[in-house]
Design an enzyme around this catalytic site. Structure first.
Site, PDB file in Angstrom:
ATOM      1  N   LYS A  68       0.848  -1.198   0.000  1.00 17.95           N
ATOM      2  CA  LYS A  68       0.000   0.000   0.000  1.00 17.95           C
ATOM      3  C   LYS A  68       0.885   1.250   0.000  1.00 17.95           C
ATOM      4  CE  LYS A  68      -1.721   2.611   3.351  1.00 17.95           C
ATOM      5  NZ  LYS A  68      -1.771   3.911   2.656  1.00 17.95           N
ATOM      6  N   GLU A 127      -1.341   7.438   0.604  1.00 20.37           N
ATOM      7  CA  GLU A 127      -2.499   7.848  -0.198  1.00 20.37           C
ATOM      8  C   GLU A 127      -2.185   9.034  -1.097  1.00 20.37           C
ATOM      9  OE1 GLU A 127      -2.369   7.118   2.959  1.00 20.37           O
ATOM     10  OE2 GLU A 127      -3.152   8.705   4.264  1.00 20.37           O
ATOM     11  N   GLY A 157       7.221   4.763   8.185  1.00 27.73           N
ATOM     12  CA  GLY A 157       6.375   5.930   8.428  1.00 27.73           C
ATOM     13  C   GLY A 157       6.664   6.517   9.789  1.00 27.73           C
ATOM     14  N   GLY A 158       5.706   7.256  10.312  1.00 29.95           N
ATOM     15  CA  GLY A 158       5.913   7.958  11.574  1.00 29.95           C
ATOM     16  C   GLY A 158       5.883   7.017  12.779  1.00 29.95           C
ATOM     17  N   GLU A 194       4.361   7.397  15.656  1.00 28.00           N
ATOM     18  CA  GLU A 194       3.014   7.213  16.233  1.00 28.00           C
ATOM     19  C   GLU A 194       2.250   6.123  15.473  1.00 28.00           C
ATOM     20  OE1 GLU A 194       2.189   8.662  19.015  1.00 28.00           O
ATOM     21  OE2 GLU A 194       4.164   9.604  18.938  1.00 28.00           O
ATOM     22  N   THR A 195       2.363   6.143  14.144  1.00 32.61           N
ATOM     23  CA  THR A 195       1.687   5.110  13.340  1.00 32.61           C
ATOM     24  C   THR A 195       2.329   3.749  13.614  1.00 32.61           C
ATOM     25  OG1 THR A 195       1.490   6.823  11.644  1.00 32.61           O
ATOM     26  CG2 THR A 195       0.831   4.611  11.012  1.00 32.61           C
ATOM     27  N   GLY A 196       3.639   3.740  13.772  1.00 36.24           N
ATOM     28  CA  GLY A 196       4.356   2.494  14.079  1.00 36.24           C
ATOM     29  C   GLY A 196       3.837   1.849  15.358  1.00 36.24           C
ATOM     30  N   GLU A 235      10.301   0.948  10.208  1.00 36.62           N
ATOM     31  CA  GLU A 235      11.295   1.988   9.890  1.00 36.62           C
ATOM     32  C   GLU A 235      10.628   3.313  10.200  1.00 36.62           C
ATOM     33  OE1 GLU A 235      14.334   1.331   8.900  1.00 36.62           O
ATOM     34  OE2 GLU A 235      14.069  -0.803   8.601  1.00 36.62           O
ATOM     35  N   CYS A 269      13.636  10.821   6.870  1.00 33.02           N
ATOM     36  CA  CYS A 269      13.619  10.282   8.239  1.00 33.02           C
ATOM     37  C   CYS A 269      14.984  10.420   8.898  1.00 33.02           C
ATOM     38  CB  CYS A 269      13.176   8.838   8.211  1.00 33.02           C
ATOM     39  SG  CYS A 269      14.053   7.876   7.010  1.00 33.02           S
ATOM     40  N   GLU A 329      10.092  15.228  15.858  1.00 35.68           N
ATOM     41  CA  GLU A 329      10.389  15.216  14.427  1.00 35.68           C
ATOM     42  C   GLU A 329       9.446  16.188  13.708  1.00 35.68           C
ATOM     43  OE1 GLU A 329       9.300  11.741  12.052  1.00 35.68           O
ATOM     44  OE2 GLU A 329      11.281  11.835  11.164  1.00 35.68           O
TER      45      GLU A 329
END
Ligand code: NAD
Length: 490
Positions: free
Chosen positions: A174, A177, A227-228, A230-232, A249, A283, A384
């Protein structure tokens, strides 16, 4: 009209819901494409296709040499279209064209690197007693869900696809978006070269729907995410329900340490490159500059002078050195952080504003920004920002530099500039980060492992380490004498 740009089970399909999404050029706000917007049900269909392909299709029977051939074919076709892919990347992501060209070349190299690795020896044998031949074989992890960010749309995707295919996994990927276009086009190549159905699947859509399905489905064996942080955290929690393997990552706030004995021009140059390449949306960006105090009077004015000369504009123009941020939302986030920095009492040395002249008001352009007089507890030092904003910290001793460098929750990257070889090694060994440099910033190679310490991630991508992440480990013990054990008397 149905727009079919998801690729599931070897076929181009549109989202079951019929929903669509506008894809926007961040340099001028123009809609450059309309794509189908998948959701949970589309992801579930792709997962089922990947599961079937892994468990029952022709794929598990294919040899490493055939998988390597497939990767070589993809690389060859991509190589014929570098310019076209680079332009599309710049149009969708905003990065200057020369950076996009570098990215596409990197993707080609990744396919070739893993094509080579697929056929190399894997596994070991052991010398054990009791007439047993003991061996360890490596097998593919299985069905893999891969979730990609928008800052390097193609390269982040290919550094996950190539090792997964080399290992014999099947994949559902994916893109972010905002930036699906180059990955859709790569799937046109994948379709042309004849990848077996279900082996590589592309699903477009949001993290909360498609991404969540990949992280939660019991049919997926591993989720690989960039990704970020928080999403991790969310993905790791979701994946825990099915004890899925995770590769994460994540973000960074990487220190770039400059000692007074460094080569001045080189250190200034890389301090700028470290933070302002790719608009600071990297990153591993050197978003904290740690300066030895005696350098402050000379180094900072030179950095500020050169930062103000960086040519900001549409990435499609040859002269552009820094492009727009990916979205209005990201630009607002960066501008909010600039306000936070000012309110925290840091000194704004340059930049700090949205660029509105020369027609740039239609895009998401922020001037290269540098803050001085920071303290370690400030949010602009700890968090970040993911934009062209540098925070300068100062130090007096080597020990203080190391303490400041390690003083955030992140541990992705870091650099040291000094002409003292022993000091360079001492300091770099003390930096708690997975990607480091001495007297340079940013060059990394597909041959070497990429990933973070601390809250910058789990696992490694690229190189042989990245390949390992897509392999399971199985021991096989073969009896060399066909005879009962005799353990029980009767
Ligand atoms: P993001 O975390 O918002 O999104 C990344 C991807 O995750 C997108 O595809 C998004 O749709 C998806 N996603 C969002 N929420 C999800 C959820 N709940 N479940 C599953 N998937 C979900 O990050 P971003 O804004 O696209 O990218 C910027 C971040 O990525 C920065 O923090 C940056 O440091 C990090 N990054 C890290 C690396 C690395 O290698 N360590 C490389 C590039 C970017």
């Amino acid at each position: 009209m149905a727009i079919e740009n998801m690729y599931i089970n070897g076929k181009w399909v549109s989202a079951m819901s019929g929903e669509m999404r506008d894809i926007v050029n961040p340099a001028n706000g123009e809609v450059i494409a309309v794509v189908t917007e998948g959701s949970n049900a589309d992801a579930a269909a792709a997962i089922q296709a990947a599961r079937t392909a892994f468990d029952q299709g022709a794929w598990p029977e294919m040899h490493a040499r055939e998988r390597a051939d497939l990767l070589h074919k993809i690389a060859d076709r991509l190589e014929q279209r570098v310019e076209e892919f680079a332009k599309l990347e710049t149009l969708n992501n905003g990065k200057p064209l020369r950076e996009a060209e570098y990215d596409i070349t990197d993707s080609i190299n990744q396919f070739r690197y893993y094509a080579g690795l697929a056929t190399k020896p894997h596994g070991v044998t052991y010398d054990v007693p009791d007439q047993i031949q003991a061996m360890v074989v490596r097998e593919p992890v299985g069905v893999v869900g891969q979730i990609i960010p928008w800052n390097y749309p193609l390269v982040m995707a290919t550094q996950k696809i190539a090792p997964a295919i080399a290992a014999g996994c099947t994949v559902i990927i994916k893109p972010a978006e905002q930036t699906p276009l180059t990955l859709i086009r790569l799937f046109e190549i994948i379709d042309e070269v004849g990848c077996p159905p279900g082996v590589l699947n592309l699903v477009l859509g949001l993290g909360a729907t498609v991404g969540h399905e990949l992280a939660s489905s019991p049919l997926v064996d591993k989720v690989a995410f960039t990704g970020g942080t928080e999403t991790g955290i969310k993905i790791m929690k979701t994946a825990a329900e099915t004890i899925k393997k995770v590769g994460l990552e994540l973000g960074g706030k990487s220190p770039n340490i400059v000692f007074a004995d460094a080569d001045f021009d080189t250190a200034v140059d890389y301090a700028l490159f470290g933070i302002f390449a790719n608009q600071g949306q990297v990153c591993s960006a050197g978003s904290r500059l740690l300066l030895e105090e005696s350098l402050v009077e000379t180094f900072i004015p030179e950095m500020v002078r050169r930062a103000q000369l960086i040519e900001v504009g549409d990435g499609m123009q040859e002269t552009t050195e820094m492009g727009p941020l990916i979205s209005e939302r990201q630009m607002q986030r960066v501008l909010d952080y600039i306000e936070i920095g000012k309110n925290e009492g840091a000194t704004l040395l340059c930049g700090g504003y949205r660029i509105m002249d020369n027609g740039l008001d239609r895009g998401n352009f922020v001037a290269p920004t540098i803050f001085g007089d920071t303290t370690p507890d400030m949010r602009i030092v700890q968090e970040e920002i993911f934009g062209p904003v540098l925070a300068i910290q100062t130090f007096r001793t080597e020990a203080e530099a190391i303490a400041l460098a390690n003083g955030t929750k992140f541990g992705l990257a870091g650099a040291v500039f000094t002409s003292d070889v022993a000091k360079a090694h001492r300091v770099i060994r003390k930096i708690r980060a997975g990607i480091t440099w001495i007297n340079t910033y940013h060059p990394t190679f597909n041959e070497a492992p990429w990933g973070g310490y601390k809250q910058s991630g789990i696992g490694r991508e690229l190189g042989t380490y990245g390949f390992e992440e897509y392999l399971e480990t199985k021991q096989i013990n073969v009896s060399l004498q066909t005879a009962p054990s005799g353990w029980f008397r009767h």
